[in-house]
Design a protein around this motif. Structure first.
Motif, PDB file in Angstrom:
ATOM      1  N   UNK A 148       0.828  -1.204   0.000  1.00 63.00           N
ATOM      2  CA  UNK A 148       0.000   0.000   0.000  1.00 63.00           C
ATOM      3  C   UNK A 148       0.864   1.256   0.000  1.00 63.00           C
ATOM      4  N   UNK A 149       1.956   1.232   0.729  1.00 65.18           N
ATOM      5  CA  UNK A 149       2.849   2.393   0.785  1.00 65.18           C
ATOM      6  C   UNK A 149       3.396   2.751  -0.596  1.00 65.18           C
ATOM      7  N   UNK A 150       3.664   1.746  -1.414  1.00 60.97           N
ATOM      8  CA  UNK A 150       4.213   1.997  -2.750  1.00 60.97           C
ATOM      9  C   UNK A 150       3.118   2.275  -3.775  1.00 60.97           C
ATOM     10  N   UNK A 151       2.006   1.552  -3.695  1.00 61.86           N
ATOM     11  CA  UNK A 151       0.992   1.614  -4.740  1.00 61.86           C
ATOM     12  C   UNK A 151       0.041   2.806  -4.613  1.00 61.86           C
ATOM     13  N   UNK A 152      -0.160   3.288  -3.374  1.00 61.83           N
ATOM     14  CA  UNK A 152      -1.136   4.353  -3.173  1.00 61.83           C
ATOM     15  C   UNK A 152      -0.602   5.576  -2.431  1.00 61.83           C
ATOM     16  N   UNK A 153       0.287   5.364  -1.492  1.00 59.55           N
ATOM     17  CA  UNK A 153       0.687   6.465  -0.615  1.00 59.55           C
ATOM     18  C   UNK A 153       1.989   7.151  -1.029  1.00 59.55           C
ATOM     19  N   UNK A 154       2.692   6.603  -2.034  1.00 61.95           N
ATOM     20  CA  UNK A 154       3.967   7.178  -2.477  1.00 61.95           C
ATOM     21  C   UNK A 154       4.970   7.315  -1.332  1.00 61.95           C
ATOM     22  N   UNK A 155       4.969   6.326  -0.447  1.00 66.04           N
ATOM     23  CA  UNK A 155       5.895   6.310   0.678  1.00 66.04           C
ATOM     24  C   UNK A 155       7.060   5.347   0.444  1.00 66.04           C
ATOM     25  N   UNK A 156       7.041   4.670  -0.701  1.00 65.38           N
ATOM     26  CA  UNK A 156       8.107   3.739  -1.062  1.00 65.38           C
ATOM     27  C   UNK A 156       8.195   3.667  -2.574  1.00 65.38           C
TER      28      UNK A 156
END
Length: 247
Positions: free
Chosen positions: A139-147
C-alpha cells in the motif's frame, strides 16, 4: 482511529447451503426469500466500528490540519469523478444482482451508488467489504507514495491499467491484523464498494461497517456491513467513510 461502539441488537439471518456457498465468495445476500433455517445472531456492543484507511496511514491522520483535510477532500472528489467505468460483467456488478441490490447513478458528483430493491430490516447483515488483499508495504508503494515501487508493484499497476481498473487508493480498508483490503478492482471486489458516503450525523447514513474478528468460531477477516435502521425500497445504501473523506 477512534473506535466507536454499537448497541446490542439481534439479527434475523437465513442460512442455506446456497448462501453458504455464496459466502465463500464474500457475497452474502441481504434477501430472505430462499428456503432456509432461521438463526438469531447477537452482535455485542464491543465491536469496533470500521472506516476507510484513506490516502495516509492511520498513524499520520492525527497530524492533519483542517486545511490539509479540505485539500484531501477536494483531491478525493476529483479522484472519484475520474474513476474508470467498470464492466457490467465484473464481480462487483454481478454480486449486486445476486444480492438483490440495484447499482445505478446516485448523482453527478457521487457517480454510481447502491440502492435497496426491497425493505431491509434494522440489523440485517448486508455483506463484507472484500477485495484484493495487500500488505502495508504494498500500500505504501501503490497508493501512498511512501516507497519506490518494485517490479511486483509495476506489474500490478500495469495489470490494473490493462483491465481498465483504477489505482487511486480510494477503496482501501485497513484490517485489524495490520493488512489491507482494496476494493477498487471491480473484478476482485463485491458490490459493497459502490456504497457512497453519508455522514453519521445525518439520517441518510443507514449502513455501518464493523470489525468482527471471530463469531461462534467463524473468523471474519473483512469489515462487515449492517443496516443501522430500517431501509425502504429505493433508498440508497450509505455509510460514513470517516473524518478523512468528506467530513
Amino acid at each position: 482511529r477512534q473506535q466507536q461502539q454499537c448497541s446490542l441488537f439481534h439479527l434475523d439471518l437465513l442460512l442455506t447451503s446456497e448462501e453458504n456457498y455464496i459466502a465463500t465468495l464474500g457475497i452474502i445476500p441481504s434477501c430472505t426469500s430462499m428456503k432456509s433455517i432461521a438463526a438469531r445472531i447477537a452482535v455485542l456492543g464491543s465491536l469496533p466500528a470500521a472506516s476507510l484507511s484513506y490516502s495516509v496511514p492511520t498513524s499520520y491522520q492525527a497530524q492533519y490540519s483542517d486545511a490539509a483535510r479540505r485539500k484531501n477532500r477536494a483531491k478525493n472528489i476529483a479522484l472519484s469523478n475520474a474513476r474508470p467505468v467498470l464492466s457490467s460483467t465484473c464481480l462487483a456488478h454481478t454480486s449486486a444482482v445476486i444480492c438483490g441490490v440495484d447499482i445505478h447513478e446516485a448523482s453527478e458528483s457521487k457517480g454510481l451508488g447502491a440502492f435497496a430493491t426491497k425493505f431491509i430490516k434494522h440489523g440485517t447483515y448486508l455483506g463484507d467489504y472484500s477485495g484484493e488483499s495487500m500488505t502495508l508495504n504494498e500500500v505504501r508503494a501503490r497508493f501512498w507514495n511512501k516507497r519506490d515501487p518494485d517490479a511486483a508493484d509495476l506489474a500490478w499497476q500495469a495489470s490494473r491499467q490493462a483491465r481498465n481498473q483504477g489505482t487511486s487508493g480510494s477503496y482501501v480498508f485497513e484490517l485489524q491484523d495490520g493488512t489491507f483490503v482494496c476494493a477498487e478492482d471491480g473484478e476482485l471486489s463485491t458490490w459493497t464498494r459502490f456504497m457512497n458516503h453519508a455522514s453519521s450525523d445525518y439520517p441518510e447514513c443507514n449502513v455501518r461497517p464493523f470489525h468482527q474478528s471471530e463469531k461462534d468460531g467463524d473468523v471474519h477477516r473483512y469489515p462487515r456491513f449492517y443496516a443501522i435502521r430500517d431501509i425502504e425500497v429505493g433508498e440508497e445504501l450509505q455509510w460514513d467513510y470517516g473524518d478523512q473523506f468528506y467530513n
